[in-house]
Design an enzyme around this catalytic site. Structure first.
Site, PDB file in Angstrom:
ATOM      1  N   SER A  12     -11.135  35.817  11.687  1.00 15.15           N
ATOM      2  CA  SER A  12     -12.042  35.395  10.827  1.00 15.15           C
ATOM      3  C   SER A  12     -12.003  34.541   9.745  1.00 15.15           C
ATOM      4  CB  SER A  12     -12.679  36.703  10.576  1.00 15.15           C
ATOM      5  OG  SER A  12     -13.644  36.348   9.204  1.00 15.15           O
ATOM      6  N   HIS A  37     -13.689  32.948  14.678  1.00 14.43           N
ATOM      7  CA  HIS A  37     -14.945  33.754  14.265  1.00 14.43           C
ATOM      8  C   HIS A  37     -15.450  33.226  12.784  1.00 14.43           C
ATOM      9  CE1 HIS A  37     -17.302  37.443  14.208  1.00 14.43           C
ATOM     10  NE2 HIS A  37     -17.250  37.513  13.167  1.00 14.43           N
ATOM     11  N   ASP A  39     -17.949  33.706   9.983  1.00 12.80           N
ATOM     12  CA  ASP A  39     -18.950  34.762   9.422  1.00 12.80           C
ATOM     13  C   ASP A  39     -20.075  34.224   8.278  1.00 12.80           C
ATOM     14  OD1 ASP A  39     -18.262  37.450  10.407  1.00 12.80           O
ATOM     15  OD2 ASP A  39     -16.235  36.950   9.241  1.00 12.80           O
ATOM     16  N   MET A  41     -23.129  34.751   6.037  1.00 13.47           N
ATOM     17  CA  MET A  41     -23.828  35.765   5.117  1.00 13.47           C
ATOM     18  C   MET A  41     -24.940  34.931   4.213  1.00 13.47           C
ATOM     19  SD  MET A  41     -20.412  38.107   4.356  1.00 13.47           S
ATOM     20  CE  MET A  41     -19.275  38.378   5.632  1.00 13.47           C
ATOM     21  N   HIS A  70     -21.041  34.406  13.923  1.00 14.83           N
ATOM     22  CA  HIS A  70     -21.618  35.790  13.376  1.00 14.83           C
ATOM     23  C   HIS A  70     -22.735  35.456  12.208  1.00 14.83           C
ATOM     24  CE1 HIS A  70     -20.692  40.230  11.872  1.00 14.83           C
ATOM     25  NE2 HIS A  70     -21.880  40.009  12.494  1.00 14.83           N
ATOM     26  N   MET A  72     -24.947  37.208   9.903  1.00 13.62           N
ATOM     27  CA  MET A  72     -25.457  38.164   8.878  1.00 13.62           C
ATOM     28  C   MET A  72     -26.623  37.549   8.017  1.00 13.62           C
ATOM     29  SD  MET A  72     -21.704  39.741   8.563  1.00 13.62           S
ATOM     30  CE  MET A  72     -20.769  38.112   8.832  1.00 13.62           C
ATOM     31  N   MET A 141     -19.756  46.560  15.074  1.00 18.09           N
ATOM     32  CA  MET A 141     -19.285  46.372  13.679  1.00 18.09           C
ATOM     33  C   MET A 141     -18.503  47.697  13.400  1.00 18.09           C
ATOM     34  SD  MET A 141     -20.159  43.467  12.448  1.00 18.09           S
ATOM     35  CE  MET A 141     -19.350  43.717  11.093  1.00 18.09           C
ATOM     36  N   ASP A 177     -15.559  44.279  15.083  1.00 19.96           N
ATOM     37  CA  ASP A 177     -15.250  43.408  14.066  1.00 19.96           C
ATOM     38  C   ASP A 177     -15.263  44.068  12.857  1.00 19.96           C
ATOM     39  OD1 ASP A 177     -15.546  41.464  12.042  1.00 19.96           O
ATOM     40  OD2 ASP A 177     -17.395  40.902  12.549  1.00 19.96           O
TER      41      ASP A 177
HETATM   42  C1  DX5 Z   1     -17.356  41.590   7.948  1.00 21.08           C
HETATM   43  C2  DX5 Z   1     -17.190  40.378   8.790  1.00 21.08           C
HETATM   44  C3  DX5 Z   1     -15.851  40.524   9.436  1.00 21.08           C
HETATM   45  C4  DX5 Z   1     -14.675  40.308   8.573  1.00 21.08           C
HETATM   46  C5  DX5 Z   1     -13.669  40.955   9.188  1.00 21.08           C
HETATM   47  O1  DX5 Z   1     -18.754  41.657   7.546  1.00 21.08           O
HETATM   48  O2  DX5 Z   1     -18.049  40.381   9.959  1.00 21.08           O
HETATM   49  O3  DX5 Z   1     -15.714  39.544  10.498  1.00 21.08           O
HETATM   50  O4  DX5 Z   1     -14.374  39.062   8.092  1.00 21.08           O
HETATM   51  O5  DX5 Z   1     -12.436  40.976   8.174  1.00 21.08           O
HETATM   52  P1  DX5 Z   1     -11.321  42.255   8.521  1.00 21.08           P
HETATM   53  O6  DX5 Z   1     -10.503  41.911   9.785  1.00 21.08           O
HETATM   54  O7  DX5 Z   1     -10.490  41.737   6.944  1.00 21.08           O
HETATM   55  O8  DX5 Z   1     -11.786  43.303   8.196  1.00 21.08           O
HETATM   56 ZN    ZN Z   2     -17.710  38.912  11.740  1.00 24.08          ZN
END
Ligand code: DX5
Ligand code: ZN
Length: 232
Positions: A12, A37, A39, A41, A70, A72, A141, A177
């Site tokens: 990520s 990956h 993320d 948000m 991903h 969110m 998750m 994840d």
């Molecule tokens: C959390 C994200 C993950 C996160 C994983 O909301 O979707 O992808 O960045 O990070 P680590 O591996 O540090 O938990």
């Molecule tokens: Zn993620």
């Protein structure tokens, strides 16, 4: 993107150096990652803000593997086309992000991208039963979404086992994840996960000027996961 259940490590970039995304991506790919990956948000569905479609489009040209986006965010549907145009290979939306996830998954597949469905730690797999033929990936998750570096939630191991049985022969990846390390990855690969997202555990100890630790970290997670898969 062909389907198989081999172990795939998906760093990520939430844990990368935000001033150097292009070089960070080139470094993790050179060090042996399988997917990248991303993320996304929105400060609404989750209490953090990260990237939008323009950033995805900008980093796309540095990715030679798979761009795994991903989302969110809520609402999701108005943004699907933009992330597809930005070059996402996989677009994952949250089941909890709105009342019409069936329509969202249709819209994702309609763009030509692979459709992913993410479920939070508190969501049961009964809610995905009637969506299984509409998805290419289910993301379980293993932390509450919003931040990197959180602690793995162990109750999700049992969820992945049950989900794996429910998926049967369908060509659906199980991605996990959050909180994935060489200690937690084997629990999940043995339970049936094949795509392992890891942020802090991949990027720790390295940098664009010193990328070798990325490779060591990726190999440690992969070896632990593959070892447990063989023993299972
Ligand atoms: C959390 C994200 C993950 C996160 C994983 O909301 O979707 O992808 O960045 O990070 P680590 O591996 O540090 O938990
Ligand atoms: Zn993620």
């Amino acid at each position: 993107m062909s389907f198989d259940r081999s172990i795939k490590i998906a760093p990520s970039i939430l844990s990368a150096d935000f001033a150097n995304f292009g070089k960070e991506i080139e470094a993790i790919e050179a060090q042996g990652c399988d997917w990248v990956h991303v993320d996304v948000m929105d400060g609404h569905f989750v209490p953090n803000l990260t990237f939008g479609p323009p950033l995805c489009a900008a980093i796309r040209k540095h990715i030679t593997t798979v761009m795994d986006v991903h989302l969110m965010i809520s609402p999701v549907d108005p943004y699907i086309e933009a992330f597809a145009e930005a070059g996402a290979d996989v677009i994952t939306a949250h089941l909890e992000a709105g009342p019409h996830v069936h329509r969202t998954l249709q819209a994702i597949r309609g763009t030509g991208a692979k459709a992913g469905l993410a479920i939070n730690p508190g969501t049961g797999i009964e809610d995905v039963e009637y969506l299984l033929d509409m998805v290419d990936l289910i993301c379980v998750m293993t932390v509450n979404p919003g931040f990197g570096g959180q602690k793995f939630i162990h109750s999700q191991v049992d969820k992945v086992k049950k989900l794996r049985a429910m998926i049967g022969d369908r060509p659906v990846h199980i991605e996990i994840d959050g909180g994935i390390t060489p200690e937690t990855a084997p629990l999940m690969s043995a339970a049936g996960a094949d795509v392992l997202v890891a942020g802090s555990a991949v990027f720790k100890g390295g940098s664009v000027d010193n990328p070798a630790p990325y490779g060591e970290n990726i190999r440690a997670i992969r070896a632990a996961a593959e070892g447990a898969r063989k023993a299972a």
